[in-house]
Write a protein that holds these residues in place. Sequence first.
Motif, PDB file in Angstrom:
ATOM      1  N   GLY A  28      56.088  66.826  41.857  1.00  0.00           N
ATOM      2  CA  GLY A  28      56.907  65.642  41.620  1.00  0.00           C
ATOM      3  C   GLY A  28      56.165  64.334  41.765  1.00  0.00           C
ATOM      4  N   VAL A  29      54.916  64.415  42.170  1.00  0.00           N
ATOM      5  CA  VAL A  29      54.147  63.199  42.428  1.00  0.00           C
ATOM      6  C   VAL A  29      53.316  62.860  41.190  1.00  0.00           C
ATOM      7  N   ASN A  30      53.638  61.744  40.551  1.00  0.00           N
ATOM      8  CA  ASN A  30      52.893  61.371  39.345  1.00  0.00           C
ATOM      9  C   ASN A  30      52.302  59.969  39.440  1.00  0.00           C
ATOM     10  N   ARG A  31      52.348  59.384  40.613  1.00  0.00           N
ATOM     11  CA  ARG A  31      51.721  58.074  40.828  1.00  0.00           C
ATOM     12  C   ARG A  31      50.602  58.272  41.842  1.00  0.00           C
ATOM     13  N   ILE A  32      49.374  57.956  41.441  1.00  0.00           N
ATOM     14  CA  ILE A  32      48.216  58.202  42.307  1.00  0.00           C
ATOM     15  C   ILE A  32      47.423  56.912  42.471  1.00  0.00           C
ATOM     16  N   VAL A  33      47.152  56.569  43.716  1.00  0.00           N
ATOM     17  CA  VAL A  33      46.401  55.366  44.069  1.00  0.00           C
ATOM     18  C   VAL A  33      45.168  55.792  44.867  1.00  0.00           C
ATOM     19  N   ALA A  34      44.058  55.131  44.634  1.00  0.00           N
ATOM     20  CA  ALA A  34      42.838  55.377  45.409  1.00  0.00           C
ATOM     21  C   ALA A  34      42.605  54.202  46.351  1.00  0.00           C
ATOM     22  N   LEU A  35      42.445  54.491  47.619  1.00  0.00           N
ATOM     23  CA  LEU A  35      42.094  53.512  48.642  1.00  0.00           C
ATOM     24  C   LEU A  35      40.624  53.735  48.970  1.00  0.00           C
ATOM     25  N   THR A  36      39.775  52.771  48.683  1.00  0.00           N
ATOM     26  CA  THR A  36      38.336  53.036  48.698  1.00  0.00           C
ATOM     27  C   THR A  36      37.558  52.045  49.555  1.00  0.00           C
ATOM     28  N   HIS A  37      36.409  52.514  50.008  1.00  0.00           N
ATOM     29  CA  HIS A  37      35.430  51.641  50.658  1.00  0.00           C
ATOM     30  C   HIS A  37      34.068  51.965  50.049  1.00  0.00           C
ATOM     31  N   ILE A  38      33.921  51.623  48.779  1.00  0.00           N
ATOM     32  CA  ILE A  38      32.688  51.925  48.053  1.00  0.00           C
ATOM     33  C   ILE A  38      32.118  50.708  47.346  1.00  0.00           C
ATOM     34  N   GLY A  39      32.867  49.601  47.260  1.00  0.00           N
ATOM     35  CA  GLY A  39      32.393  48.392  46.610  1.00  0.00           C
ATOM     36  C   GLY A  39      33.002  48.199  45.234  1.00  0.00           C
ATOM     37  N   TYR A  40      33.119  46.952  44.837  1.00  0.00           N
ATOM     38  CA  TYR A  40      33.804  46.561  43.593  1.00  0.00           C
ATOM     39  C   TYR A  40      33.210  47.227  42.356  1.00  0.00           C
ATOM     40  N   ASP A  41      31.900  47.180  42.203  1.00  0.00           N
ATOM     41  CA  ASP A  41      31.276  47.790  41.024  1.00  0.00           C
ATOM     42  C   ASP A  41      31.493  49.300  41.011  1.00  0.00           C
ATOM     43  N   LYS A  42      31.403  49.919  42.184  1.00  0.00           N
ATOM     44  CA  LYS A  42      31.639  51.363  42.273  1.00  0.00           C
ATOM     45  C   LYS A  42      33.107  51.703  42.021  1.00  0.00           C
ATOM     46  N   ASP A  43      34.006  50.799  42.384  1.00  0.00           N
ATOM     47  CA  ASP A  43      35.421  51.008  42.076  1.00  0.00           C
ATOM     48  C   ASP A  43      35.642  51.078  40.567  1.00  0.00           C
ATOM     49  N   ILE A  44      34.983  50.187  39.853  1.00  0.00           N
ATOM     50  CA  ILE A  44      35.104  50.196  38.390  1.00  0.00           C
ATOM     51  C   ILE A  44      34.532  51.494  37.829  1.00  0.00           C
ATOM     52  N   GLU A  45      33.386  51.919  38.373  1.00  0.00           N
ATOM     53  CA  GLU A  45      32.805  53.195  37.938  1.00  0.00           C
ATOM     54  C   GLU A  45      33.743  54.362  38.239  1.00  0.00           C
ATOM     55  N   LEU A  46      34.382  54.324  39.401  1.00  0.00           N
ATOM     56  CA  LEU A  46      35.343  55.369  39.760  1.00  0.00           C
ATOM     57  C   LEU A  46      36.489  55.397  38.754  1.00  0.00           C
ATOM     58  N   ALA A  47      36.993  54.240  38.398  1.00  0.00           N
ATOM     59  CA  ALA A  47      38.073  54.170  37.408  1.00  0.00           C
ATOM     60  C   ALA A  47      37.643  54.790  36.088  1.00  0.00           C
ATOM     61  N   GLN A  48      36.432  54.481  35.673  1.00  0.00           N
ATOM     62  CA  GLN A  48      35.935  54.940  34.376  1.00  0.00           C
ATOM     63  C   GLN A  48      35.579  56.416  34.371  1.00  0.00           C
ATOM     64  N   SER A  49      35.454  57.012  35.545  1.00  0.00           N
ATOM     65  CA  SER A  49      34.966  58.392  35.661  1.00  0.00           C
ATOM     66  C   SER A  49      36.055  59.396  36.019  1.00  0.00           C
ATOM     67  N   THR A  50      37.312  58.958  36.057  1.00  0.00           N
ATOM     68  CA  THR A  50      38.387  59.819  36.534  1.00  0.00           C
ATOM     69  C   THR A  50      39.596  59.742  35.609  1.00  0.00           C
ATOM     70  N   ARG A  51      40.590  60.545  35.933  1.00  0.00           N
ATOM     71  CA  ARG A  51      41.880  60.537  35.242  1.00  0.00           C
ATOM     72  C   ARG A  51      42.998  60.407  36.278  1.00  0.00           C
ATOM     73  N   ASP A  52      44.131  59.868  35.835  1.00  0.00           N
ATOM     74  CA  ASP A  52      45.392  59.891  36.589  1.00  0.00           C
ATOM     75  C   ASP A  52      45.478  58.898  37.741  1.00  0.00           C
ATOM     76  N   ILE A  53      44.388  58.245  38.132  1.00  0.00           N
ATOM     77  CA  ILE A  53      44.458  57.192  39.139  1.00  0.00           C
ATOM     78  C   ILE A  53      44.860  55.900  38.430  1.00  0.00           C
ATOM     79  N   SER A  54      45.936  55.289  38.882  1.00  0.00           N
ATOM     80  CA  SER A  54      46.427  54.089  38.200  1.00  0.00           C
ATOM     81  C   SER A  54      45.988  52.800  38.879  1.00  0.00           C
ATOM     82  N   LEU A  55      45.753  52.853  40.193  1.00  0.00           N
ATOM     83  CA  LEU A  55      45.418  51.656  40.961  1.00  0.00           C
ATOM     84  C   LEU A  55      44.341  52.003  41.976  1.00  0.00           C
ATOM     85  N   ILE A  56      43.322  51.153  42.076  1.00  0.00           N
ATOM     86  CA  ILE A  56      42.258  51.310  43.072  1.00  0.00           C
ATOM     87  C   ILE A  56      42.265  50.078  43.964  1.00  0.00           C
TER      88      ILE A  56
END
Length: 570
Positions: free
Chosen positions: A247-275
């Motif tokens: 039933g869970v279809n909203r996924i958020v990533a809480l990260t401590h990897i840095g802004y540029d790495k956050d963008i890379e994470l977004a570009q390298s994954t599926r289903d995460i809507s907010l970082i």
Amino acid sequence: MKFLSFALALGAAYFLDNVVADASVAVDRLVSKRHLTKRDAGFANGGNSRNSGKGANGKPRNSANYELSFYHVNDVHSHLDEFRSSGSSCTDATKGCVGGYPRIKTVIDTTRPTHRNSLFLNAGDEFQGTLFYTLYKGEKIATTLNQLGFDAMTLGNHEFDDGDDLLANFLHNLTFPIISSNIHTKNPKLAFALLPYKIFTKHNLAVLAVTTETTAYISNPSNLTTFEDPVTAAVRTVNYIKKYHKGVNRIVALTHIGYDKDIELAQSTRDISLIIGGHSHTLIGNMTGAKGPYPTIATNLDGDEVFVVTSYRWGEYLGYIDVEFDRKGKIVSYEGAPIHLTNATAEAPKLKAQIKQWATAFSAYSATILGSTEFPLIQTTCQLEECTLGDFTADSMEDYPLGSAVAGIINAGGIRAEIDAGNITLQQALECFPFGNSITELDFTGAQLWEIFENIVSGVSSVNGLTVTSFVQVSRSIRFTYNPTNAVGSRLITLAIKGEAIDLAATYRISTLDYLATGGDNFWASRSDFVTLGTMDQVWAEYVKSKSPVSYVTDGRIATTADTVSQKGI
């Protein structure tokens, strides 16, 4: 207590998540739903929105969409109380002070009840930076955080600076869940304190979390604790959530990897809507000096938008974004901006009084005047270029009277606060150098030094292929130029010591920190052939006394160049 492995944690996650989720629902303040406008939040810098009838990708808004507000902080670094924007203590409020958890609490307590649906998340690095950590370690930080109403937190690299056991004790004093999807530990007390992800049943939402894998060599975790690649961990955790939480279809990533790495994470994954991120101390928004927009929008592997937000450093800003999810869990509308916490923001009186009481222990440090400086000693640019505080600090290492080094090298990340023009106190010395690092001396050949500086300006180690995680500051006897547009491994153009081009075959004794000597920030491979001398804060404090009044401007010891041909060996 048995070791709670990641696999067992995943298996137990459903039970743990729902216990915490039910408790969260019980204390939620359900009030009439009202959309928070930029005016309501008190945004000092305008704000961004896409909610005028259509949302992201031009899709029309739908009454079936689910609105959820996110508040977030990162990299507060024990700035429990207000401070100067330079990072030093607020000793004179008339000069303008910002931040502090009493101001954050005011905004949270005032605006959060206007939302039926909201979460408050912490992206890590609560440790290090002020005397609140130096003197009290995690005790007062935990007491403060427990009063803020956080729904979840992940760990920053600095949470490991004093080892796994101190961190575990800190986490067990917190009253909200700590999430990590990529930290694996055989320390039973630490493992028991971590959830691999958190399900917020009320919102049909999952939060996963990742910490920079560089923590292994920029902090002090034990050999029982390892850090998985963040993208690999995120992909695996998303797949697990989709498989076992239907039933869970909203996924958020809480990260401590840095802004540029956050963008890379977004570009390298599926289903995460907010970082929601931290680590790089990146300013984003509509204010002067911002690196990007708030939110920054990236595209994932499926071509869907991913919203990336972070809230600078030290708690000067409180991050806020209000989003709408469609039935598929995608964000179709948003509004928000970082909230600047200035003197105009009231401070919660009870928390303020507690913090001021704790700070009475600092009086001996704040009252001890070491000397003065004619100009500000700038720290904010140290990770990018030569800076005056970097120059002064490295010169103190070269001139250390008990040493015999020809020059000094310090990592820019080892310098943590700026010094305003005027008197310099012992408290400021401790705020600039809060880690307790000691001076040491190492012998390097000229060839080794060339490789070290090449690695630093290229950002990657030729020894092990790992990222070099800090820029450098050097003393007056070192001068180098580099071309940042050259290929990695070919950026260093010139390197001189004592006015002479470096002799690749000669040996040079360099003053540095024990943190760097043992491989910190990946400047060079870990070494053990050294003894520690005075601590950095003590050496620096004595140097202030000897040089006062200090009058430093940059002198070109670090410079970029348009030259493309290396002068190595010439």
